[in-house]
Design a protein around this motif. Sequence first.
Motif, PDB file in Angstrom:
ATOM      1  N   THR A 141      -1.258  -3.926 -41.898  1.00 29.39           N
ATOM      2  CA  THR A 141       0.265  -4.385 -41.330  1.00 29.39           C
ATOM      3  C   THR A 141       1.624  -3.808 -41.884  1.00 29.39           C
ATOM      4  O   THR A 141       2.536  -3.127 -41.510  1.00 29.39           O
ATOM      5  CB  THR A 141       0.569  -5.920 -41.807  1.00 29.39           C
ATOM      6  N   VAL A 142       1.254  -3.623 -43.623  1.00 27.82           N
ATOM      7  CA  VAL A 142       2.341  -2.997 -43.840  1.00 27.82           C
ATOM      8  C   VAL A 142       2.585  -1.731 -43.734  1.00 27.82           C
ATOM      9  O   VAL A 142       3.547  -1.087 -43.753  1.00 27.82           O
ATOM     10  CB  VAL A 142       2.365  -3.720 -46.192  1.00 27.82           C
ATOM     11  N   SER A 143       1.806  -0.638 -43.212  1.00 24.22           N
ATOM     12  CA  SER A 143       1.684   0.383 -43.298  1.00 24.22           C
ATOM     13  C   SER A 143       1.666   0.346 -42.040  1.00 24.22           C
ATOM     14  O   SER A 143       2.912   1.632 -41.620  1.00 24.22           O
ATOM     15  CB  SER A 143      -0.074   1.187 -43.259  1.00 24.22           C
ATOM     16  N   ALA A 172      -8.868  -2.963 -29.963  1.00 23.25           N
ATOM     17  CA  ALA A 172      -7.810  -2.329 -29.343  1.00 23.25           C
ATOM     18  C   ALA A 172      -6.708  -1.775 -30.495  1.00 23.25           C
ATOM     19  O   ALA A 172      -6.117  -0.778 -30.567  1.00 23.25           O
ATOM     20  CB  ALA A 172      -6.923  -3.754 -29.279  1.00 23.25           C
ATOM     21  N   VAL A 173      -7.485  -2.966 -32.017  1.00 24.10           N
ATOM     22  CA  VAL A 173      -6.273  -2.262 -33.545  1.00 24.10           C
ATOM     23  C   VAL A 173      -7.108  -0.406 -33.348  1.00 24.10           C
ATOM     24  O   VAL A 173      -6.329  -0.047 -33.736  1.00 24.10           O
ATOM     25  CB  VAL A 173      -6.668  -3.466 -34.652  1.00 24.10           C
ATOM     26  N   ARG A 174      -8.279  -0.902 -33.293  1.00 21.68           N
ATOM     27  CA  ARG A 174      -8.898   1.014 -33.397  1.00 21.68           C
ATOM     28  C   ARG A 174      -8.460   2.073 -33.003  1.00 21.68           C
ATOM     29  O   ARG A 174      -7.797   2.951 -33.758  1.00 21.68           O
ATOM     30  CB  ARG A 174     -10.362   0.418 -33.452  1.00 21.68           C
ATOM     31  N   GLY A 175      -7.659   1.382 -31.309  1.00 20.93           N
ATOM     32  CA  GLY A 175      -6.709   2.559 -30.799  1.00 20.93           C
ATOM     33  C   GLY A 175      -6.016   2.998 -31.149  1.00 20.93           C
ATOM     34  O   GLY A 175      -5.809   4.290 -31.001  1.00 20.93           O
ATOM     35  N   ALA A 176      -5.203   1.171 -31.287  1.00 28.11           N
ATOM     36  CA  ALA A 176      -4.237   2.027 -31.093  1.00 28.11           C
ATOM     37  C   ALA A 176      -3.321   2.861 -32.721  1.00 28.11           C
ATOM     38  O   ALA A 176      -2.534   3.310 -32.648  1.00 28.11           O
ATOM     39  CB  ALA A 176      -2.765   0.507 -31.887  1.00 28.11           C
ATOM     40  N   ALA A 177      -4.373   2.470 -33.746  1.00 30.27           N
ATOM     41  CA  ALA A 177      -4.532   3.160 -34.562  1.00 30.27           C
ATOM     42  C   ALA A 177      -4.493   4.649 -34.996  1.00 30.27           C
ATOM     43  O   ALA A 177      -4.737   5.827 -35.244  1.00 30.27           O
ATOM     44  CB  ALA A 177      -5.164   2.431 -35.737  1.00 30.27           C
ATOM     45  N   GLY A 178      -5.952   5.662 -33.733  1.00 31.04           N
ATOM     46  CA  GLY A 178      -6.057   6.389 -33.350  1.00 31.04           C
ATOM     47  C   GLY A 178      -5.139   7.157 -32.501  1.00 31.04           C
ATOM     48  O   GLY A 178      -4.263   8.095 -33.215  1.00 31.04           O
ATOM     49  N   ILE A 179      -4.093   6.250 -31.649  1.00 31.39           N
ATOM     50  CA  ILE A 179      -3.056   6.861 -31.184  1.00 31.39           C
ATOM     51  C   ILE A 179      -1.281   6.708 -31.948  1.00 31.39           C
ATOM     52  O   ILE A 179      -0.971   8.357 -32.255  1.00 31.39           O
ATOM     53  CB  ILE A 179      -2.590   6.050 -29.960  1.00 31.39           C
ATOM     54  N   ALA A 239       2.704  -0.289 -31.421  1.00 27.84           N
ATOM     55  CA  ALA A 239       1.462  -0.847 -30.108  1.00 27.84           C
ATOM     56  C   ALA A 239       0.496  -1.138 -31.578  1.00 27.84           C
ATOM     57  O   ALA A 239      -0.359  -2.381 -31.399  1.00 27.84           O
ATOM     58  CB  ALA A 239       1.824  -0.238 -30.035  1.00 27.84           C
ATOM     59  N   LEU A 240       0.923  -0.689 -32.439  1.00 31.33           N
ATOM     60  CA  LEU A 240      -0.513  -1.002 -33.608  1.00 31.33           C
ATOM     61  C   LEU A 240      -0.022  -1.931 -34.098  1.00 31.33           C
ATOM     62  O   LEU A 240      -0.949  -3.540 -33.984  1.00 31.33           O
ATOM     63  CB  LEU A 240      -0.639   0.139 -34.498  1.00 31.33           C
ATOM     64  N   ILE A 241       0.833  -2.304 -34.646  1.00 33.09           N
ATOM     65  CA  ILE A 241       1.887  -3.627 -35.359  1.00 33.09           C
ATOM     66  C   ILE A 241       1.499  -5.369 -33.939  1.00 33.09           C
ATOM     67  O   ILE A 241       1.223  -6.042 -34.110  1.00 33.09           O
ATOM     68  CB  ILE A 241       2.810  -3.464 -35.014  1.00 33.09           C
TER      69      ILE A 241
END
Length: 121
Positions: free
Chosen positions: A20-22, A57-64, A104-106
């Motif tokens: 979250t911080v990142s 969805a979190v993994r996808g957003a982090a990948g994007i 989107a990741l947040i």
Amino acid sequence: MSAPSMTPTGTDPRVPRAATVSAWAVPIMVLGEFALLASVPVVIALIAAFTRVRDGAVRGAAGILAAAFAIPLVVWLVRPDGAESLSKDIHPGFVALIVAASAALIITLRRAARTYRTSEQ
């Protein structure tokens, strides 16, 4: 007195604070023209999302987010006539894309945390 039980890394459904911080640090650093240093929170968010969060969805957003950041980084590194810093060389469209991917990741991290809290009760 017994030692606290540790759950395996891949099965802990909680959202790590580092992710979250990142996710918040990336757009702040990119907009503040510290784009090359923003690679550190991008890597932290990507590793935390893939090792600690079950939500796809979190993994996808982090990948994007990682892909959106990696493209201008690679272009800057490969191009022989690039600027002296990534912040000076990055296209404003990529800055907007990185900020949107971070948002989107947040959002997905917040949704995953909320889902975990409701399933815990």
